[in-house]
Write a protein that holds these residues in place. Structure first.
Motif, mmCIF file in Angstrom:
data_model
loop_
_atom_site.group_PDB
_atom_site.id
_atom_site.type_symbol
_atom_site.label_atom_id
_atom_site.label_comp_id
_atom_site.label_asym_id
_atom_site.label_seq_id
_atom_site.Cartn_x
_atom_site.Cartn_y
_atom_site.Cartn_z
ATOM 1 N N GLU A 112 0.394 8.084 -6.088
ATOM 2 C CA GLU A 112 1.279 7.264 -6.925
ATOM 3 C C GLU A 112 2.309 6.523 -6.071
ATOM 4 N N ILE A 116 2.584 2.467 -5.960
ATOM 5 C CA ILE A 116 3.772 1.696 -6.338
ATOM 6 C C ILE A 116 4.214 0.807 -5.184
ATOM 7 N N TRP A 166 8.941 5.290 -7.323
ATOM 8 C CA TRP A 166 8.907 4.248 -8.355
ATOM 9 C C TRP A 166 10.177 3.408 -8.305
ATOM 10 N N ASN A 167 11.291 4.100 -8.270
ATOM 11 C CA ASN A 167 12.581 3.408 -8.223
ATOM 12 C C ASN A 167 12.778 2.683 -6.897
ATOM 13 N N ILE A 458 0.557 3.289 -12.522
ATOM 14 C CA ILE A 458 1.811 2.623 -12.176
ATOM 15 C C ILE A 458 1.871 1.167 -12.627
ATOM 16 N N GLU A 473 10.309 2.623 -16.057
ATOM 17 C CA GLU A 473 10.163 2.581 -14.603
ATOM 18 C C GLU A 473 8.756 2.124 -14.249
ATOM 19 N N SER A 474 8.529 1.898 -12.989
ATOM 20 C CA SER A 474 7.222 1.601 -12.429
ATOM 21 C C SER A 474 6.815 0.170 -12.735
#
Length: 506
Positions: A112, A116, A166-167, A458, A473-474
């Protein structure tokens, strides 16, 4: 099964950290592995006094980074993604040792992070504004997007590195530095991930202070929440935590992005493929030992098939290999610790008191061998109705089975909880699927058809409604949370007409 010895796990953690570039300095706080309940390492924690210094360094980095072209910022994230690929197994090892995820799920979490990064690199050339028709001749009206400021991230133990990525990947391409407070239960994987990003920052000549990690207790998180230098506070955790965080950030006119509790359900209709349905339920409900925010906690089954679905799921639960997450073949690892075990047992007892029947599971494994590790058998509980215990999230592998007669009743049950994260329907009827997806269908942020409630990609925005916090998010347009919008009017007419026909002549 024999659980790994403490020195074996310590050695694996030390080697993985070293390969990621972490020179671990011993401290007074133990990092305990849920695999065997024994310490992996010890660390020195930072305290609230370190937060403002970190935020100030990030603010200084912001003044430089916001002027760097977004595609160049994307080059940093590209390099970070390459390093993640190189060290995928090292990070996955640390995730397994710190939070008890089986190897494939730990590797999936690191994947993941890689995904991202790829998304964010493409995004760095797509931070699009828009042109708007002006009512005034000789004028152009448009919107532009600019870097927002320092982003604070508070992450939970169950996804110790993915949620930060993600952030961070999106924040970096949007022009924002990041200050991260990871869960105190999973600091080693955080230090390793941050070290890889630090390496990418150095190689790319990006400003120091662009990424910082603060390992500490709740006082560090509280200081981050209250810091006026944090433009956006992204926090993942319980609804209780969100109720404390949201008002404090709002009081200083900051932005918050909240990813909170989930009480996710699947509806199973008579037309569903029950082989596919069973597989989807078992992974969503028992995967990660029930410790995902998207874990399936309720299955709402039509009365005509509820007995068969219950029997199928119970039989599958009886075959689940439970044990050390680093051993090949294991599908269910440990709970994070004793409090999670106690909460599970209390919920099962409450369910019985409210008319529930525990069909399978709920017992503990390996207690004699590892008294401080908490392995449990995932539980299936038939309930006569959606009672208080069902409406409350218990972060453990308990699946409540509820019967329904009409699709409207099933949708009402799905929605009749405070949380609104993820939901799904298993059906072979297109009309039933469309009804569930409609505006008066599921009220969750994630609504699936013929897959479970967990395992989001994502590319789509991740998050939920109601007490889940409303954050996203994402993927999709979640990047807008990390930027500020400016509306621009350009007058090239040589005149000064006012909007709405206003006249003001001096």
């Amino acid at each position: 099964m024999t659980l790994p010895a403490a020195d074996e796990l310590q050695s694996a953690a030390e080697k993985a950290l070293g390969r990621c570039g972490v020179d671990l300095q011993a401290g007074e706080h133990d990092v305990v592995s849920p695999v065997n309940g024994r310490p992996l390492a010890s660390l020195r924690w930072q305290d609230a006094g370190d937060v403002e210094a970190a935020v100030a360094r990030a603010g200084e980095a912001f003044r430089t980074w916001r002027t760097v072209p977004a595609p160049v910022r994307g080059g940093l994230v590209r390099r970070f993604g390459e390093l993640l690929r190189e060290h995928k197994d090292d990070l996955a090892t640390l995730v397994s040792l710190e939070v008890g995820k089986i190897t494939s799920e730990a590797r999936g979490e690191v994947q993941e992070m890689i995904d991202i990064c790829e998304f964010a690199v493409g995004l760095s050339r797509q931070l699009y504004g828009r042109t708007i028709s002006s009512e005034r001749p000789g004028h152009r009206l448009m919107e532009t997007w600019h870097p927002l400021g320092v982003v604070g991230v508070i992450s939970a133990f169950n996804f110790p590195v993915a949620v930060w990525s993600w952030n961070t990947a999106i924040a970096l391409v949007c022009g924002d530095p990041v200050v991260w407070k990871p869960s105190e239960l999973a600091p080693l994987s955080a230090l390793a991930a941050a070290a890889l990003l630090d390496r990418a920052i150095a190689e790319q000549g990006a400003p120091e202070g662009l990424s910082q990690v603060l390992v500490g207790g709740p006082d560090v998180g509280e200081a981050l929440v209250g810091s006026r230098g944090i433009a956006l506070l992204s926090a993942t955790g319980s609804t209780r935590m969100g109720r404390a965080v949201g008002p404090r950030v709002a009081d200083r006119f900051g932005r918050s992005l909240l990813e909170l509790g989930g009480n996710n359900a699947a509806v199973v209709t008579p037309s569903a493929d029950l082989d596919l349905t069973t597989r989807g339920i078992v992974f969503s409900a028992a995967g990660t030992a029930g410790q995902r925010c998207t874990t399936m906690r309720r299955v709402i089954v039509h009365a005509d098939v509820v007995d068969e679905v219950t029997e199928r799921v119970a039989a599958a639960y009886g075959r689940l290999p439970i044990g050390s997450p680093v051993q090949e073949g294991t599908l269910v690892g440990p709970l994070i610790g004793g409090r999670a075990y106690d909460a599970m047992q209390a919920a099962l007892e409450e369910a019985r008191a409210q008319g529930g029947e525990v069909v399978v599971g709920g017992g503990r494994r390996f207690a004699d061998e590892a008294p401080d590790a908490y392995y449990v058998e995932p539980a299936v509980v038939r309930m006569p109705a959606q009672t208080d215990v069902v409406r409350r999230e218990t972060f453990a592998p308990i699946l409540y089975v509820l019967p329904y007669r009409t699709l409207d009743e099933a949708i009402a049950l799905n929605n009749d909880v405070p949380q609104g994260l993820s939901s799904s329907i298993f059906t072979g009827d297109q009309a039933e699927a469309e009804r569930f997806l409609a505006a008066d269908g599921s009220d969750c942020g994630i609504v699936n058809v013929n897959i479970g409630t967990s395992g989001a990609e994502i590319g789509g925005a991740f998050g939920g409604e109601k007490e889940t916090g409303g954050g996203r998010e994402s993927g999709s347009d979640a990047w807008k949370s990390y930027m500020r919008r400016a509306t621009n009017t350009i007058n090239y007419s040589g005149e000064l007409p006012l909007a709405q026909g206003v006249t003001f002549t001096v």
